[in-house]
Design an enzyme around this catalytic site. Structure first.
Site, PDB file in Angstrom:
ATOM      1  N   ASP A 275      13.611 -24.193 -16.030  1.00  0.00           N
ATOM      2  CA  ASP A 275      13.401 -23.788 -14.640  1.00  0.00           C
ATOM      3  C   ASP A 275      14.685 -24.037 -13.859  1.00  0.00           C
ATOM      4  OD1 ASP A 275      12.648 -23.485 -11.997  1.00  0.00           O
ATOM      5  OD2 ASP A 275      10.898 -24.796 -12.120  1.00  0.00           O
TER       6      ASP A 275
ATOM      7  N   GLU B 123      16.551 -23.263 -10.379  1.00  0.00           N
ATOM      8  CA  GLU B 123      16.378 -22.756  -9.021  1.00  0.00           C
ATOM      9  C   GLU B 123      17.114 -23.624  -8.018  1.00  0.00           C
ATOM     10  OE1 GLU B 123      12.243 -23.459  -7.393  1.00  0.00           O
ATOM     11  OE2 GLU B 123      11.791 -23.624  -9.539  1.00  0.00           O
TER      12      GLU B 123
ATOM     13  N   ASP C 175       1.089 -20.709 -14.116  1.00  0.00           N
ATOM     14  CA  ASP C 175       1.837 -21.919 -14.461  1.00  0.00           C
ATOM     15  C   ASP C 175       1.380 -23.047 -13.554  1.00  0.00           C
ATOM     16  OD1 ASP C 175       4.060 -22.235 -12.172  1.00  0.00           O
ATOM     17  OD2 ASP C 175       4.037 -20.122 -12.747  1.00  0.00           O
TER      18      ASP C 175
END
Length: 239
Positions: A132, A134, A43
């Site tokens: 995503d 986090e 990625d």
């Protein structure tokens, strides 16, 4: 950060905050995998600039996720070269969005993502977009939200993405962060992309019985493994 006007236009790479808080990224080479998990990928974000896609193809990388957006203001300036270049060399590709849940709603960020490269097409070579989730780069680990409110935010993003594309997003996270901040059960709709920088995938986040993607290292670039055969990866892309 309480409003869109406060949001910085910056580029946080996938896993950057997980590595900061949980450590790791020392694994070199492919770790211990299921015999069926034979597909390797990477990625990338704006930090990589223009990527040498033929070079990674020759290294055996067959899929990639490319950062498209963050919050509701940041767009990866290298997105076109990275997203189209990976496709042109033969990879199966997808886009990802770095979430800032304290800045705006899940729906607002899902729409921004889809409007700026995060969509999906049934061409057999495009993966559903990835969310995503986090650690907060700017402060409180869970962005000042309870598990219930964070679960609602993810559902708002996920439902909006599904409404716009017909697919539910892949969810990228670490077990430690997810179990602390979310604990919502998205296992029946969203494929799991788990981050753990070790020789085995370890315990999975709440709600998932298996992982689909595993980010196991960031050396020398973010390294990922698909948990299945290439034909299964193609099936996920095709929908």
């Amino acid at each position: 950060m309480s409003s869109q006007t406060d949001e910085p236009a910056t580029d946080h790479a996938m896993g950057s905050q997980i590595r900061k808080h949980e450590g790791g990224d020392q694994v070199r080479g492919l770790p211990e995998l299921s015999p069926l998990a034979t597909v390797e990928g990477i990625d990338v974000s704006g930090h990589q600039g223009n990527v040498d896609w033929p070079g990674y193809w020759n290294q055996g990388k067959r899929f990639t996720f490319v950062k498209a957006t963050e919050g509701t203001t940041y767009r990866n300036p290298y997105f076109a070269q990275q997203y189209n270049g990976s496709y042109d060399v033969g990879m199966i590709r997808g886009a990802y969005h770095f979430a800032l849940p304290d800045v705006s709603s899940g729906a607002a960020q899902a729409n921004f993502f889809v409007d700026h490269g995060g969509g999906w097409s049934a061409d057999g070579r495009t993966l559903p977009g990835a969310l995503d989730m986090e650690y907060n780069p700017y402060g409180d680990t869970c962005y000042g939200q309870s598990q219930a409110s964070m679960t609602a935010w993810v559902k708002d993003f996920s439902d909006t993405y599904f409404h716009r594309t017909g697919r539910y997003p892949v969810i990228y996270t670490s077990t430690n962060w997810w179990n602390q901040c979310v604990r919502g059960d998205f296992g029946s709709t969203s494929p799991l992309w788990v981050a753990r920088y070790a020789g085995s995938v370890g315990a999975l986040p709440y709600g998932w019985g298996f992982h689909t993607f595993w980010q196991y290292s960031s050396t020398p670039i973010d390294q990922n493994a698909f948990n299945g055969a290439y034909s299964q990866l193609e099936a996920i892309a095709l929908g």
